[in-house]
Design a protein around this motif. Sequence first.
Motif, PDB file in Angstrom:
ATOM      1  N   ILE A  24       0.848  -1.199   0.000  1.00 33.26           N
ATOM      2  CA  ILE A  24       0.000   0.000   0.000  1.00 33.26           C
ATOM      3  C   ILE A  24       0.878   1.242   0.000  1.00 33.26           C
ATOM      4  CG2 ILE A  24      -1.714   1.318   1.306  1.00 33.26           C
ATOM      5  CD1 ILE A  24      -2.807  -1.316   2.358  1.00 33.26           C
ATOM      6  N   GLU A  36       0.968   4.823   1.075  1.00 32.59           N
ATOM      7  CA  GLU A  36       0.231   5.596   2.063  1.00 32.59           C
ATOM      8  C   GLU A  36       0.521   7.084   1.894  1.00 32.59           C
ATOM      9  OE1 GLU A  36      -0.013   6.104   6.942  1.00 32.59           O
ATOM     10  OE2 GLU A  36       0.916   4.329   6.051  1.00 32.59           O
ATOM     11  N   HIS A  78      -4.876   5.982   0.462  1.00 32.73           N
ATOM     12  CA  HIS A  78      -3.979   4.857   0.259  1.00 32.73           C
ATOM     13  C   HIS A  78      -4.159   4.338  -1.168  1.00 32.73           C
ATOM     14  CE1 HIS A  78      -4.865   5.130   4.584  1.00 32.73           C
ATOM     15  NE2 HIS A  78      -3.625   4.741   4.765  1.00 32.73           N
ATOM     16  N   THR A 119       3.306  11.962   3.533  1.00 33.49           N
ATOM     17  CA  THR A 119       3.466  10.544   3.817  1.00 33.49           C
ATOM     18  C   THR A 119       4.065  10.390   5.213  1.00 33.49           C
ATOM     19  OG1 THR A 119       5.701  10.429   2.911  1.00 33.49           O
ATOM     20  CG2 THR A 119       3.866  10.098   1.375  1.00 33.49           C
TER      21      THR A 119
END
Length: 528
Positions: free
Chosen positions: A104, A106, A112, A393
């Motif tokens: 994933i 993020e 996501h 992030t």
Amino acid sequence: MSPKKPLKPGTNTPSPDAPFHLSDVGPPALHRLPLDTHAADQASVDQPGTPAQSTPSRPVPLEIVDLPLETHITPVIVHAPIEHFFLPPNQLSRLPAPNALSGIRELGTQRHFVDLQEGGTVLLGIDSENHYRARLNSDYNPSGPRIERVEGTLTWRVKPSDESAGDNDSRLTFKRLRTPDDDPGEVVASKRPSTSTGDDGSDPWKRWAAPPEHASFGSLEVDGTRFLLVPRGTDPDHPIVYIKNPEHWVYDFDYLERILDTDLMQQPRGAIRVPPANQWEVDPNLLFQHPLKQYVAAYFPRLSETSVAKVARHQFSLANDGDMATGVGLTRLRQTFNDWKSGNSAPRPRLADPLLMLPVLPTSGSGSGFSRTLDLPNASPQGPLERLDFDLTRQEWDHFTKTQSGTELKRMMTGILTRQGYDVFPPTMANAFPALVFRRKNHPFVFFISLYRVKGRKIHQPLNSDPNATDARLNTQIGYAALQEILQAHAEKKLVWLKGGSQVLTSQTDTVFIVRDDESRLGTLANL
């Protein structure tokens, strides 16, 4: 499979040789009808006593059989294909690296993304049953197909249909029904749902004929059919008009956004007069290919979801000179989105740049005469657009919080601004009074942003007590080239003052923000 490029909104059609004036007469004072104009038809297939919006405990198959052999049947799916959810290629380089365990990507705490095994990257969502699905940025609930991680890899895939047999997706087959008055071979067709196209498969607007009792309210005739119009707005001679579904009386931001999110084919359609006969024709291109919020999120990808929603709403009001859509306003929005995509100079910069949409916040004196205080507005979803917030992030936050120096603050903000499409003058190594100068290509304004690490809600700004030292201090802060740029912009009244940086609150998530003020009244450049 390569990622699908976003569709380009319809380009403007040249102005007609002889514009036709239509009086801007508003509709009668009626309540706006709901978007689902076929609720009555759907009620006929609901089980007795079951609310129209309730979900059945298990799939309810509807069977329609005995169709003529030559009848063409198109399968109907309950969600758009996965390609509909692909991110535009220009956004992929701005995403963080995949998580080493889940794959994933993020982006902050709210968004996501995952890479698909067959190609493409999609926004990840979780439905009410805790299943992963692809979603659009504008979705309240994820509307895409289910997806799952491919075991042993960092990529994901669409979950095979045989593993999704438990979905509450009703099946529909077709049955030929006859009435005593039918000719052989004729089929009685019920009204199609709002997601269907027209009888010829592409033009649902052809069924938007104005009811006779309303045909006098701002209408025009195309090929013998009279259509109602969206009010033309501030320019009665604007060459493009927009026909609308007669069941849609007015379009505010929320109503238009709902239409664009549920059925693009039901949005207003442009019409122009085509020479040499100067007859009215409907533009075959859709006005918008996405919800308005999705345009903002695509071209300003680090904006938080709250900021995206507020910018889109404020942009709608600016374009339409009010809260209701007009023909002029819809054209302005389409032109702005085209300018974003093509990189052309925007004729209305305030409509095209979120920083110019921000209001100038007031400052208050501290009483000593040597500083002023700016109170930061709340970052809540309610209220007007007063600030912009950006997602970082987890890696970016961790890296920044280790130092929190002025140099690191400039580096962090430079990265965010660059991802929004701005050209930032190279930051200097000066650690005190961090600031940046930036602008956008084909943009007449220059931005000067002072950076802060804010704990709480107040920014304290010291007044410049030595005008003779201003030149030297700015040269150290931003560099000689940037200094010359802001001096010229200041002389041309094209300089915009901003405040930004990190804000830490005990009761809310840390954020990176930008607000607008008027630093020139503090004497920073007034004495240069």
